[in-house]
Design a protein around this motif. Structure first.
Motif, mmCIF file in Angstrom:
data_model
loop_
_atom_site.group_PDB
_atom_site.id
_atom_site.type_symbol
_atom_site.label_atom_id
_atom_site.label_comp_id
_atom_site.label_asym_id
_atom_site.label_seq_id
_atom_site.Cartn_x
_atom_site.Cartn_y
_atom_site.Cartn_z
ATOM 1 N N ALA A 1 0.838 -1.205 0.000
ATOM 2 C CA ALA A 1 0.000 0.000 0.000
ATOM 3 C C ALA A 1 0.869 1.250 0.000
ATOM 4 O O ALA A 1 0.593 2.221 -0.720
ATOM 5 C CB ALA A 1 -0.926 -0.011 1.217
ATOM 6 N N CYS A 2 1.932 1.237 0.806
ATOM 7 C CA CYS A 2 2.843 2.378 0.842
ATOM 8 C C CYS A 2 3.565 2.545 -0.488
ATOM 9 O O CYS A 2 3.745 3.667 -0.981
ATOM 10 C CB CYS A 2 3.859 2.208 1.969
ATOM 11 S SG CYS A 2 3.148 2.357 3.620
ATOM 12 N N GLU A 3 3.974 1.439 -1.082
ATOM 13 C CA GLU A 3 4.668 1.501 -2.373
ATOM 14 C C GLU A 3 3.777 2.052 -3.469
ATOM 15 O O GLU A 3 4.246 2.695 -4.411
ATOM 16 C CB GLU A 3 5.172 0.108 -2.757
ATOM 17 C CG GLU A 3 6.310 -0.404 -1.877
ATOM 18 C CD GLU A 3 6.684 -1.835 -2.210
ATOM 19 O OE1 GLU A 3 5.982 -2.463 -3.048
ATOM 20 O OE2 GLU A 3 7.665 -2.346 -1.621
ATOM 21 N N GLY B 1 1.562 4.315 -2.997
ATOM 22 C CA GLY B 1 1.286 5.724 -2.751
ATOM 23 C C GLY B 1 0.252 6.044 -1.710
ATOM 24 O O GLY B 1 -0.139 7.205 -1.561
ATOM 25 N N LEU B 2 -0.208 5.030 -0.945
ATOM 26 C CA LEU B 2 -1.175 5.321 0.115
ATOM 27 C C LEU B 2 -0.505 6.165 1.189
ATOM 28 O O LEU B 2 0.551 5.823 1.708
ATOM 29 C CB LEU B 2 -1.690 4.018 0.727
ATOM 30 C CG LEU B 2 -2.749 4.181 1.830
ATOM 31 C CD1 LEU B 2 -4.038 4.747 1.254
ATOM 32 C CD2 LEU B 2 -3.038 2.837 2.508
ATOM 33 N N GLN B 3 -1.122 7.283 1.528
ATOM 34 C CA GLN B 3 -0.570 8.196 2.518
ATOM 35 C C GLN B 3 -1.377 8.151 3.805
ATOM 36 O O GLN B 3 -2.597 8.011 3.782
ATOM 37 C CB GLN B 3 -0.576 9.637 1.972
ATOM 38 C CG GLN B 3 0.256 9.829 0.712
ATOM 39 C CD GLN B 3 1.738 9.618 0.966
ATOM 40 O OE1 GLN B 3 2.261 10.047 1.987
ATOM 41 N NE2 GLN B 3 2.412 8.939 0.045
ATOM 42 N N VAL B 4 -0.691 8.307 4.930
ATOM 43 C CA VAL B 4 -1.370 8.274 6.222
ATOM 44 C C VAL B 4 -2.391 9.398 6.331
ATOM 45 O O VAL B 4 -3.431 9.261 6.948
ATOM 46 C CB VAL B 4 -0.341 8.368 7.369
ATOM 47 C CG1 VAL B 4 -1.045 8.476 8.711
ATOM 48 C CG2 VAL B 4 0.556 7.128 7.350
ATOM 49 N N SER B 5 -2.107 10.519 5.701
ATOM 50 C CA SER B 5 -3.013 11.659 5.795
ATOM 51 C C SER B 5 -4.362 11.366 5.144
ATOM 52 O O SER B 5 -5.329 12.085 5.367
ATOM 53 C CB SER B 5 -2.388 12.888 5.117
ATOM 54 O OG SER B 5 -2.115 12.611 3.749
ATOM 55 N N HIS B 6 -4.432 10.327 4.333
ATOM 56 C CA HIS B 6 -5.690 9.976 3.679
ATOM 57 C C HIS B 6 -6.401 8.828 4.381
ATOM 58 O O HIS B 6 -7.311 8.225 3.831
ATOM 59 C CB HIS B 6 -5.433 9.585 2.212
ATOM 60 C CG HIS B 6 -4.888 10.713 1.399
ATOM 61 N ND1 HIS B 6 -4.124 10.519 0.278
ATOM 62 C CD2 HIS B 6 -4.970 12.050 1.573
ATOM 63 C CE1 HIS B 6 -3.766 11.689 -0.232
ATOM 64 N NE2 HIS B 6 -4.272 12.630 0.545
#
Length: 577
Positions: A560-562, A564-569
């Motif tokens: 998910a991080c790879e 582009g999932l961002q914590v802010s979302h």
């Protein structure tokens, strides 16, 4: 005698003991914080000059030797150090009670278990020696109850009539008859275990007040207490998260930890597993579960009651266990039999194997839904069939752990070759594993799926599941048995928004279903709406029993991080249950 004396003088005894406990706790925790080891004066003195963080690091280095100065993570150490402790001295009252009971009514079936190379492992009460054809049809879980009744039959606490009820299980279980059951050991965690240790301490105070020897107050069966319910996740997403959270855990719980450390030294037959060692059920599964006991040359099956509903995870290892209340656990600790209704047993046949991409979570949600629909409250569930050979022990533990969710007393997996392989992987010696297999085979408690044909057993009712039919799914939105196939998740979610308030409904008006809530998260703008995906870091006994599920969750987060999932979302929460 002790309980009566304690009850009649509880107030005065508690008042008198507070000051003694206060000074004892203070000195105990000083030792705990300085060194973590009560048996090393050198470390103790050296630690006087350490700051708190340094002292904690010193404690963590020796934390595996916190109880009795033994390395609790070594199964061999556990057996040799804890289980060979001589039983507590018997006082006059106990001797009087003992005279009311006769010798074991089944001593004639006490049989030697030979070693392959000569000699013997010990002796056991042989079920085949009874020559009763009804025993061959009994479910394996009922055979454990039967062996316990035979081994403890003194015609006082356990009678020959109780044994006959269990042998005639097929006819007696529908009649809801009661039987006594003596588990082999008791499992506690710190939240529910502290009151039990406090009661024992009060009984010691009562003995002192009566002018007798307080050292006579001890558990009569092995007790394992695992400190695992005190940790909170204050620090996350940093390299020092574990260390920081451990420091906070010790700061917040120092009095309780000191008291439990005192208990580990004061009482015989009690093992206390220190903080930071793991979740209670995982520790029980990997280290504390014996599968078979050998006590003073008498061999018998492991069984356990615990003060946590998910004690049932151990059933995946072939150890009969379930959760009970604190009073029942304390009674078992003091050698009293538990009165229980002789349960019906649901036979759950598994066939085939799971498809690629289907996880243990998908399987356990499917099994839970089937069992909830069938109705298994107050019953045992026993799994069998060719599909068992395709299930790892981790998958079995996942299913067993969910027993409270599908309502059964326990979901039992009899010992087979998969169990033996797991025991070897978790450090049991070859001789121990050989003894376990030899005993269970000799007493008709071992399942060999290579044998053809398989011996048929009688069950109260029957269910079956082809593992190939299990598909990826989720549960909810509120209950674990409300299983939703992954391909239907979106449609199910929209119907839940519309449905009236309940387990499958939120009654959200149509005109507000697209409402967006905007907020700031760590200084960044973010938003949530109905249907937003919330990422949760979950620690639970269901998940920690299964490495494949834990690693799968980590890989999903990594990908998910790879992508582009961002914590802010998203919203990150931490859940522990």
């Amino acid at each position: 005698m002790y309980i009566t004396a304690c009850s009649s003088a509880t107030s005065s005894l508690l008042r008198a003991s507070r000051s003694r406990f206060s000074s004892s706790l203070s000195s105990s925790f000083s030792s705990l914080a300085r060194s973590g080891s009560h048996s090393s004066p050198a470390v103790f003195n050296q630690s006087r000059s350490l700051g708190y963080s340094s002292a904690l690091r010193s404690l963590r280095c020796s934390v595996s030797r916190w109880s009795h100065g033994v390395d609790w993570k070594s199964p061999l150490s556990l057996r040799s150090q804890i289980r060979t402790v001589a039983p507590p001295a018997i006082n006059g009252f106990e001797r009087k009670i003992a005279t009311m009971a006769s010798e074991n009514a089944f001593k004639g079936i006490l049989t030697s278990l030979p070693k392959p190379a000569g000699g013997e492992f010990g002796k056991f009460y042989s079920l085949p020696a009874l020559n009763d054809p009804r025993i061959d049809k009994l479910p394996y879980s009922i055979r454990i109850l039967l062996e316990s009744a035979i081994r403890n039959c003194d015609n006082f606490q356990v009678t020959k009539e109780d044994v006959e009820k269990i042998i005639d299980w097929e006819k007696t279980s529908p009649k809801q008859v009661e039987i006594p059951f003596k588990p082999a050991r008791v499992l506690l965690q710190d939240f529910t275990g502290v009151p039990a240790v406090v009661d024992l301490a009060c009984m010691r105070d009562a003995m002192n007040k009566l002018g007798s020897d307080s050292n006579k107050i001890n558990p009569l069966v092995p007790v394992d207490l695992v400190i695992d319910h005190s940790v909170q996740v204050d620090v996350a997403r940093s390299e020092n998260a574990v260390q920081a959270n451990m420091e906070l855990e010790f700061q917040r719980n120092k009095e309780r930890f000191a008291f439990l450390k005192w208990g580990s030294n004061a009482f015989q037959n009690m093992l206390v597993v220190p903080p930071g060692s793991g979740i209670v059920h995982q520790v029980n599964l990997e280290y504390l579960g014996r599968v078979v006991f050998n006590t003073d040359g008498v061999i018998y099956p492991d069984s356990v009651v615990g003060t946590d509903s998910h004690t049932t995870m151990i059933d995946g290892l072939g150890v009969a266990g379930w959760g009970v209340g604190g009073i029942e656990a304390e009674a078992a600790m003091l050698g009293q039999p538990m009165s229980m209704v002789l349960p019906g047993v649901v036979g759950f046949k598994l066939s085939g194997e799971l498809r690629n991409g289907v996880t243990a979570t998908d399987l356990v949600l499917t099994v839970t839904q089937i069992l909830r629909k069938h109705g298994v409250v107050g019953k045992f569930v026993e799994f069998y069939g060719d599909g068992m050979g395709e299930l790892s022990l981790a998958d079995r533990a996942t299913i067993a752990n969910m027993s409270p969710e599908y309502g059964a007393t326990m979901g039992f997996f009899p010992v087979d070759h998969v169990t033996l392989q797991y025991l070897k992987l978790t450090g049991r010696s070859d001789e121990t594993v050989a003894m376990i297999e030899a005993y269970l085979r000799a007493n008709k408690m071992f399942v060999d799926y290579k044998e053809v044909p398989q011996q048929e057993r009688v069950y109260s009712s029957y269910l079956n599941l082809d593992l190939a039919d299990v598909e990826p799914c989720v549960s909810g939105p509120k209950r674990p048995h409300d299983r939703v196939p992954l391909k239907e998740m979106k449609a199910d979610w929209h119907s839940c928004l519309d449905n009236k308030v309940g387990f499958k409904g939120f009654a959200v008006p149509k005109d507000t279903q697209e409402k967006v809530a905007k907020f700031s998260f760590h200084g960044n703008p973010a938003e949530l709406k109905h249907g937003s995906v919330v990422i949760a870091a979950i620690t639970s006994c269901t998940n920690t029993s299964n490495p494949s599920v834990m690693l799968g969750a980590a890989l999903v987060a990594k990908k998910a991080c790879e992508l582009g999932l961002q914590v802010s979302h998203s919203l990150v929460t931490y859940i522990s249950y």
